[in-house]
Design a protein around this motif. Structure first.
Motif, PDB file in Angstrom:
ATOM      1  N   PHE A 602     -75.443 -12.958   9.606  1.00 29.79           N
ATOM      2  CA  PHE A 602     -76.303 -14.124   9.383  1.00 29.79           C
ATOM      3  C   PHE A 602     -76.464 -14.959  10.664  1.00 29.79           C
ATOM      4  CE2 PHE A 602     -74.482 -12.899   5.378  1.00 29.79           C
ATOM      5  CZ  PHE A 602     -75.574 -12.931   4.539  1.00 29.79           C
ATOM      6  N   TYR A 603     -76.281 -14.314  11.810  1.00 31.25           N
ATOM      7  CA  TYR A 603     -76.446 -15.024  13.083  1.00 31.25           C
ATOM      8  C   TYR A 603     -77.789 -15.727  13.132  1.00 31.25           C
ATOM      9  CZ  TYR A 603     -72.711 -13.300  16.187  1.00 31.25           C
ATOM     10  OH  TYR A 603     -71.531 -13.075  16.817  1.00 31.25           O
ATOM     11  N   LYS A 604     -77.753 -16.942  13.702  1.00 33.90           N
ATOM     12  CA  LYS A 604     -79.044 -17.593  13.935  1.00 33.90           C
ATOM     13  C   LYS A 604     -79.715 -16.866  15.108  1.00 33.90           C
ATOM     14  CE  LYS A 604     -77.266 -21.959  12.541  1.00 33.90           C
ATOM     15  NZ  LYS A 604     -76.504 -23.039  13.102  1.00 33.90           N
ATOM     16  N   LYS A 605     -78.902 -16.631  16.148  1.00 31.53           N
ATOM     17  CA  LYS A 605     -79.426 -15.889  17.310  1.00 31.53           C
ATOM     18  C   LYS A 605     -78.340 -14.904  17.732  1.00 31.53           C
ATOM     19  CE  LYS A 605     -81.805 -16.726  21.649  1.00 31.53           C
ATOM     20  NZ  LYS A 605     -81.042 -15.977  22.588  1.00 31.53           N
ATOM     21  N   VAL A 606     -78.716 -13.646  17.835  1.00 31.58           N
ATOM     22  CA  VAL A 606     -77.721 -12.629  18.178  1.00 31.58           C
ATOM     23  C   VAL A 606     -77.364 -12.731  19.663  1.00 31.58           C
ATOM     24  CG1 VAL A 606     -77.240 -10.155  18.203  1.00 31.58           C
ATOM     25  CG2 VAL A 606     -78.708 -11.119  16.430  1.00 31.58           C
ATOM     26  N   PRO A 607     -76.084 -12.873  20.027  1.00 28.85           N
ATOM     27  CA  PRO A 607     -75.713 -12.924  21.455  1.00 28.85           C
ATOM     28  C   PRO A 607     -76.089 -11.619  22.149  1.00 28.85           C
ATOM     29  CG  PRO A 607     -73.848 -13.469  20.034  1.00 28.85           C
ATOM     30  CD  PRO A 607     -74.929 -13.004  19.153  1.00 28.85           C
ATOM     31  N   LYS A 608     -76.386 -11.753  23.431  1.00 33.81           N
ATOM     32  CA  LYS A 608     -76.889 -10.594  24.172  1.00 33.81           C
ATOM     33  C   LYS A 608     -75.926  -9.408  24.098  1.00 33.81           C
ATOM     34  CE  LYS A 608     -80.117 -11.702  27.759  1.00 33.81           C
ATOM     35  NZ  LYS A 608     -80.218 -12.327  29.051  1.00 33.81           N
ATOM     36  N   GLU A 614     -76.560  -4.295  16.568  1.00 30.20           N
ATOM     37  CA  GLU A 614     -77.464  -4.676  15.470  1.00 30.20           C
ATOM     38  C   GLU A 614     -76.695  -5.348  14.331  1.00 30.20           C
ATOM     39  OE1 GLU A 614     -80.895  -2.002  14.344  1.00 30.20           O
ATOM     40  OE2 GLU A 614     -79.442  -0.574  15.116  1.00 30.20           O
ATOM     41  N   PRO A 615     -76.076  -6.493  14.583  1.00 29.79           N
ATOM     42  CA  PRO A 615     -75.235  -7.098  13.544  1.00 29.79           C
ATOM     43  C   PRO A 615     -76.014  -7.560  12.307  1.00 29.79           C
ATOM     44  CG  PRO A 615     -75.449  -8.577  15.416  1.00 29.79           C
ATOM     45  CD  PRO A 615     -76.093  -7.300  15.816  1.00 29.79           C
ATOM     46  N   LYS A 616     -77.342  -7.776  12.489  1.00 28.67           N
ATOM     47  CA  LYS A 616     -78.091  -8.325  11.348  1.00 28.67           C
ATOM     48  C   LYS A 616     -78.743  -7.252  10.472  1.00 28.67           C
ATOM     49  CE  LYS A 616     -80.363 -12.261  12.079  1.00 28.67           C
ATOM     50  NZ  LYS A 616     -81.150 -13.293  12.731  1.00 28.67           N
ATOM     51  N   ARG A 617     -78.250  -6.029  10.602  1.00 27.92           N
ATOM     52  CA  ARG A 617     -78.853  -4.917   9.855  1.00 27.92           C
ATOM     53  C   ARG A 617     -78.908  -5.162   8.349  1.00 27.92           C
ATOM     54  NH1 ARG A 617     -76.476   0.880  10.659  1.00 27.92           N
ATOM     55  NH2 ARG A 617     -78.403   1.782   9.918  1.00 27.92           N
ATOM     56  N   LEU A 618     -77.834  -5.790   7.834  1.00 26.03           N
ATOM     57  CA  LEU A 618     -77.718  -5.911   6.375  1.00 26.03           C
ATOM     58  C   LEU A 618     -78.403  -7.154   5.819  1.00 26.03           C
ATOM     59  CD1 LEU A 618     -74.038  -4.949   5.551  1.00 26.03           C
ATOM     60  CD2 LEU A 618     -76.076  -3.616   5.161  1.00 26.03           C
ATOM     61  N   LYS A 619     -78.847  -8.041   6.731  1.00 24.81           N
ATOM     62  CA  LYS A 619     -79.274  -9.364   6.288  1.00 24.81           C
ATOM     63  C   LYS A 619     -80.318  -9.325   5.154  1.00 24.81           C
ATOM     64  CE  LYS A 619     -80.789 -13.829   7.699  1.00 24.81           C
ATOM     65  NZ  LYS A 619     -81.347 -14.664   8.700  1.00 24.81           N
ATOM     66  N   LYS A 620     -81.323  -8.488   5.315  1.00 25.68           N
ATOM     67  CA  LYS A 620     -82.404  -8.458   4.328  1.00 25.68           C
ATOM     68  C   LYS A 620     -81.950  -7.837   3.018  1.00 25.68           C
ATOM     69  CE  LYS A 620     -87.060  -8.261   6.094  1.00 25.68           C
ATOM     70  NZ  LYS A 620     -87.949  -7.271   6.683  1.00 25.68           N
ATOM     71  N   ASP A 621     -81.152  -6.772   3.138  1.00 27.09           N
ATOM     72  CA  ASP A 621     -80.809  -6.011   1.938  1.00 27.09           C
ATOM     73  C   ASP A 621     -79.696  -6.629   1.108  1.00 27.09           C
ATOM     74  OD1 ASP A 621     -82.353  -3.290   2.114  1.00 27.09           O
ATOM     75  OD2 ASP A 621     -81.778  -3.884   4.132  1.00 27.09           O
TER      76      ASP A 621
END
Ligand code: ATP
Length: 766
Positions: A602-608, A614-621
C-alpha cells in the motif's frame, strides 16, 4: 481391548462429569442473568455498560475453560457431541461480547483487572484456552500433509527469491591466499596469547607461594587470623541459611524442588494420554453402532413404520374428503411432503429456530439435560448409550421411509381421484422457482482456472514455488508476556495504557485461533477475514502467525511482496497465482495467508530501490479477494508490518479492519522473558543474578534483543562453567548495549498511528 487405566481413573470420570455439570449450571445462571440485563440497559453510562460486558466476558471465559477440559477428557462419545456444541456456542458468545466491547470503546484492548479483583480471580483464570481438538481431531490429515511438504522440500527445496541472490562468490587466487594467511596468523596469534597467559599465571602462582613461605607470623596470631576468617565464613553461611528458611516459611521464595515437575503431574499426564486412547476406541465403537443400529431398525421396524405411515395418510385423505367434499392435494416434496401434514409446529416455533448463537447455546440445554438426569451408574466405562442412538436413528429411518411412502401415496391419491372424483389431475402450474427470480441478478460464477487439476498437484506446485511454507512449531503459550495489572487504574487517570503482551496473546487466541479452529465458531461469530499485526521489529509478529498455524493445524501461505517477486509474472500470472493460493487455502482449510511487510503493498510512492520487486502487485486484487471470502471459508489473511505509517492509510484500513498493535515488552513482561529465555538456552538462575535490574535496564529493547543478548552470553563454554561461576546481571549488559533499542520517536509514531486509526474508526471512515 481398551488399555487398562490406572486406578485413579474412576475418580476422574466422575470429576470431569462434575466439571461439565458445574460449567453447564454456571452457563444457565449466566444466560438468565444476561437476559435479565438485556432490556433495561443503562444506555448513557458507558463505564457501567463496559463493566457489565466485561463481567459477562470474564464469566463466559471461565465456562469456556471448564468446557474445554471436559470435552478433552470425557470419553463418552455422545456426551462429547453435546459438549462440543455447547463449547462452540460459548466460544461464539465470547467473541460476540469482545466485539461489543470493541464497538463500545473503539479499541481492541480491554482491561479487566478490576473485574478480576471483584471476582477474586487470577489472570490465568481468563486466559483464552486453545481447544486441543483443533489439532487432535485431524492429526492424520496433518501428518499426511507434513509428509508431502517434507518430501518436496528435501527433494528440491522451495523456490525462494533468496536462492537467486545467494550465488557462490568467486575469488581470485591472491584474494584466497590473503584470506587463508589472515586466518592462519590469527590462529597463531591466539595460540601464542594463550601460552603467554599460561606462563604469566604460572609466574604469579610461584610468586604467591614464595610470599607465603616468607611469612613471619607467630603461631597464635596465625591461628587467630584463621579463626577470624573461618568464624566469619561459617556465621555468614548460617545466617544465610536461617534467612532462606524464614523466607521459605513465609512463602516468599519457592522451595528448592519447585522447578521439578511433580510426580503427580506426570501421573496425571499419563492418565490424560490413556484417556485419549479410550476416547478414540469408544468413538470407533459408537460409529460402528450407529451404522448397525440403523440397519437393524430399517430391517426390523421398517415395514411397520411404512404401514403405519400409509395408514395415517389414507386416513387424512378420507378426513379431508369428508370435511371438504374432495380429496386434498398432496404436499410437494420441496415443502416437506407428508411431514407437513403431521407437523405440529406453530409459527412461533418455526421462528425460534432462527436465533443468535447466544440463544443457540440456550437451546442446547435440553440436550445437556438429557445427560444430567440420566442414571449412568451402570455405565462405568462410559460407552455409548444404545437407546439414545436408537431414538435418533429411528427418526432418520422414518424420514427415509416417508420419502418412499410419499411416492406411493401420491400415486394412490391420483388413482383415487380418478376413480372416485373422475379428476384427471390438471397439471398444476409450477410455482416460479426462487432461482428464476434471482436469475437476472445472479453474478457470473468465478471461472475455475485450474478445473483440470487435482488439489494435490496444486498443493505440490505451491510448495515448490515457496508460496506454501512450513511454519515452525510454536505454541501460542510460547509467546511469553505478563498481564497488565494497572490497565483500569491508568484509564481512570485518563492515561491510555500501552497494551501488554498477554493482551496480545489473548487477542490472537480470540480473533485468530478460535474461529480458524472451529467451523461453527467461524460461521456464527462476527466474521473476520483479515488481521493486521503491527509493531516494532522483533516483537514476535511472525511468531504469532506461526503459533496461529500450529494451534489450528492451518496451512501457511506466504504472499509477502519479497516472496512473490518474480513469481508468476504478468497480469494473468498473478491471477493464476492468487487463484491457486485461495483455491487450495479454501479446500484444505483452515489456512493462513501471510503478507509480511504488508505496508509495501500500500505504498504511497514506491522507493526506487524496491521498484524491481513490484511491491504493489497485490494492491488491486487484495480487496476483491477479501470480498470473495465467505463465512464458510476458514481462511484468514494476516498482514504484518513494522512501518504502518508508510502505507496509504485509506486503502490499507479498508483491507485490514482488525488491527493488533504488538508493543515492546513492559517491565513485568521483560522480567518473565529474561527468565524464560535464559532457562531455555541452558542457563541457571541463582540469587546472584539480579533479573529485576536486568529487566529495568533493558527498557526499550525487544524480545529479539533479549534473545540475542542471552545467546551471546550463554555460549557452550559459559554453560559448562555455570556450576563454578553462576550468571550475573552485568554479563548481559555488554551484549545488550551493543544493540539499538526502540527509540522514543518510533514508539510515538506507533502511538500516533494508533490514535489516528481510532479516530477514523470513531468516524466510521474505515
Ligand atoms: N513474547 C515472546 N516470547 C518468546 N519469544 C519471543 C516473543 N516475542 C518474540 N520472540 C522471539 O523473538 C524472535 C523474533 O520474533 P519475530 O521474528 O516473530 O519478530 P517480528 O516482529 O516478526 O520481527 P520483524 O518485524 O523484524 O520481522 C523470535 O525468535 C521469537 O521466537
Amino acid at each position: 481391548m481398551a488399555p487398562a487405566l490406572p486406578p485413579i481413573k474412576t475418580n476422574w470420570t466422575i470429576a470431569y462429569g462434575k466439571v461439565w455439570a458445574l460449567a453447564q449450571g454456571a452457563l444457565e445462571d449466566l444466560l438468565q442473568e444476561e437476559s435479565a440485563n438485556q432490556v433495561p440497559r443503562p444506555q448513557k453510562d458507558q463505564v457501567l455498560i463496559f463493566q457489565t460486558l466485561a463481567t459477562f466476558y470474564v464469566k463466559y471465559v471461565q465456562i469456556l475453560r471448564s468446557l474445554e477440559v471436559a470435552y478433552d477428557q470425557i470419553v463418552h462419545p455422545q456426551k462429547r457431541r453435546v459438549i462440543r456444541q455447547v463449547l462452540d456456542g460459548v466460544m461464539g458468545r465470547v467473541l460476540e461480547l469482545k466485539n461489543e466491547m470493541v464497538e463500545l470503546e473503539f479499541s481492541e484492548f480491554h482491561y479487566y483487572d478490576d473485574v478480576l479483583q471483584d471476582l477474586k480471580l487470577t489472570p490465568e483464570d481468563i486466559e483464552i484456552p486453545v481447544p486441543k481438538y483443533f489439532v487432535s481431531e485431524k492429526i492424520k490429515v496433518l501428518k499426511e500433509r507434513e509428509k508431502i511438504l517434507a518430501k518436496i522440500l528435501t527433494q528440491n527445496g522451495p523456490r525462494t527469491p533468496e536462492t537467486k541472490i545467494t550465488m557462490t562468490k568467486i575469488m581470485s587466487l591472491e584474494e584466497a591466499i590473503r584470506v587463508i594467511q589472515v586466518s592462519e596468523r590469527a590462529r597463531q596469534g591466539r595460540l601464542r596469547a594463550k601460552f603467554m597467559k599460561e606462563i604469566r599465571q604460572e609466574e604469579e602462582k610461584e610468586r604467591k607461594a614464595n610470599v607465603r613461605w616468607e611469612s613471619s607470623l607467630d603461631r597464635d596470631e596465625a591461628a587467630t587470623r584463621i579463626q577470624k576468617v573461618w568464624l566469619g565464613y561459617s556465621q555468614r553461611k548460617k545466617t544465610k541459611k536461617e534467612r532462606l528458611d524464614e523466607f521459605l516459611f513465609l512463602g516468599m521464595v519457592p522451595p528448592a524442588h519447585h522447578q521439578e515437575v511433580s510426580v503427580t503431574i506426570l501421573h496425571a499426564q499419563e492418565i490424560e494420554k490413556a484417556r485419549s486412547v479410550v476416547q478414540e476406541e469408544h468413538e470407533a465403537q459408537y460409529q460402528q453402532a450407529v451404522v448397525s443400529i440403523k440397519d437393524t431398525i430399517r430391517e426390523v421396524e421398517g415395514p411397520d413404520i411404512k404401514e403405519s405411515l400409509q395408514e395415517q395418510i389414507r386416513q387424512w385423505f378420507i378426513e379431508c374428503r369428508n370435511a371438504t367434499g374432495k380429496f386434498p392435494d398432496y404436499p410437494d416434496e420441496d415443502d416437506g411432503g407428508s411431514a407437513v401434514i403431521f407437523a405440529e409446529k406453530t409459527p412461533e416455533q418455526v421462528s425460534d429456530t432462527q436465533v443468535t448463537p447466544f440463544h443457540a447455546t440456550f437451546c442446547l440445554f435440553s440436550l445437556s439435560e438429557v445427560w444430567h438426569v440420566r442414571d449412568e451408574s451402570a455405565n462405568f466405562i462410559q460407552r455409548f448409550d444404545a437407546e439414545l442412538v436408537k431414538e435418533e436413528k429411528r427418526r432418520e429411518v422414518e424420514e427415509e421411509i416417508r420419502v418412499q411412502v410419499d411416492e406411493l401415496m401420491r400415486q394412490e391419491l391420483k388413482n383415487l381421484k380418478l376413480a372416485v372424483d373422475r379428476d384427471k389431475g390438471k397439471k398444476k402450474k409450477k410455482k416460479k422457482g426462487k432461482k428464476g427470480k434471482k436469475g437476472g441478478k445472479k453474478k457470473k460464477k468465478e471461472k475455475d482456472l485450474t478445473a483440470d487439476r487435482t488439489i494435490e498437484s496444486l498443493f505440490e506446485e505451491l510448495i515448490r514455488e515457496g508460496l506454501l511454507v512450513r511454519p515452525p512449531a510454536v505454541r501460542l503459550s510460547d509467546f511469553i508476556g505478563e498481564f497488565s495489572y494497572l490497565g483500569t487504574t491508568l484509564r481512570q487517570a485518563d492515561v491510555e495504557p500501552m497494551p501488554s503482551l498477554s493482551d496480545v496473546r489473548q487477542l490472537m487466541a480470540l480473533h485468530g485461533v478460535l474461529p480458524l479452529g472451529s467451523q461453527a465458531v467461524h460461521e456464527k461469530a462476527p466474521l473476520l477475514k483479515t488481521l493486521l499485526l503491527t509493531g516494532p521489529s522483533g516483537v514476535g509478529k511472525k511468531m504469532l502467525v506461526h503459533a496461529l498455524c500450529t494451534e489450528t493445524g492451518a496451512n501457511l501461505f506466504n504472499l509477502s511482496p519479497a516472496n512473490i517477486s518474480g513469481k508468476y509474472p504478468g497480469k494473468s500470472g498473478l491471477q493464476m497465482m492468487l487463484h491457486m493460493v485461495f483455491k487450495v487455502a479454501r479446500q484444505l482449510q483452515p489456512s493462513v495467508v501471510w503478507i509480511g511487510e504488508t505496508e509495501k503493498t500500500f505504498y504511497k510512492k514506491v522507493p526506487k530501490a524496491e521498484k524491481e520487486m513490484e511491491p504493489k502487485r497485490l494492491k488491486k486484487d487484495l480487496p476483491k479477494i477479501v470480498k470473495s471470502l465467505k463465512a464458510e471459508d476458514r481462511v484468514l489473511i494476516v498482514g504484518t508490518t513494522r512501518r504502518p505509517f508508510d502505507a496509504d492509510l485509506k486503502p490499507f484500513c479498508k483491507v485490514y479492519k482488525k488491527i493488533i498493535l504488538v508493543p515492546r515488552p513492559d517491565y513485568s513482561s521483560r522480567l518473565v522473558l529474561w527468565r524464560h529465555i535464559i532457562l531455555r538456552h541452558g542457563g541457571l538462575i541463582t540469587d546472584l543474578l539480579d533479573l529485576s535490574s536486568v529487566s529495568k535496564v533493558s527498557d526499550g529493547y525487544t524480545q529479539t534483543h533479549i534473545l540475542q543478548a542471552v545467546q551471546a552470553v550463554l555460549t557452550e563454554r559459559r554453560i559448562q562453567l555455570l556450576g563454578r561461576k553462576p550468571l550475573s546481571a552485568i554479563e548481559f549488559i555488554g551484549p545488550l548495549a551493543r544493540q539499538d533499542p526502540i527509540f522514543k520517536e518510533e514508539e510515538e509514531a506507533f502511538k500516533g498511528a494508533k490514535l489516528r486509526l481510532r479516530e477514523r474508526r470513531r468516524k466510521k471512515d474505515c
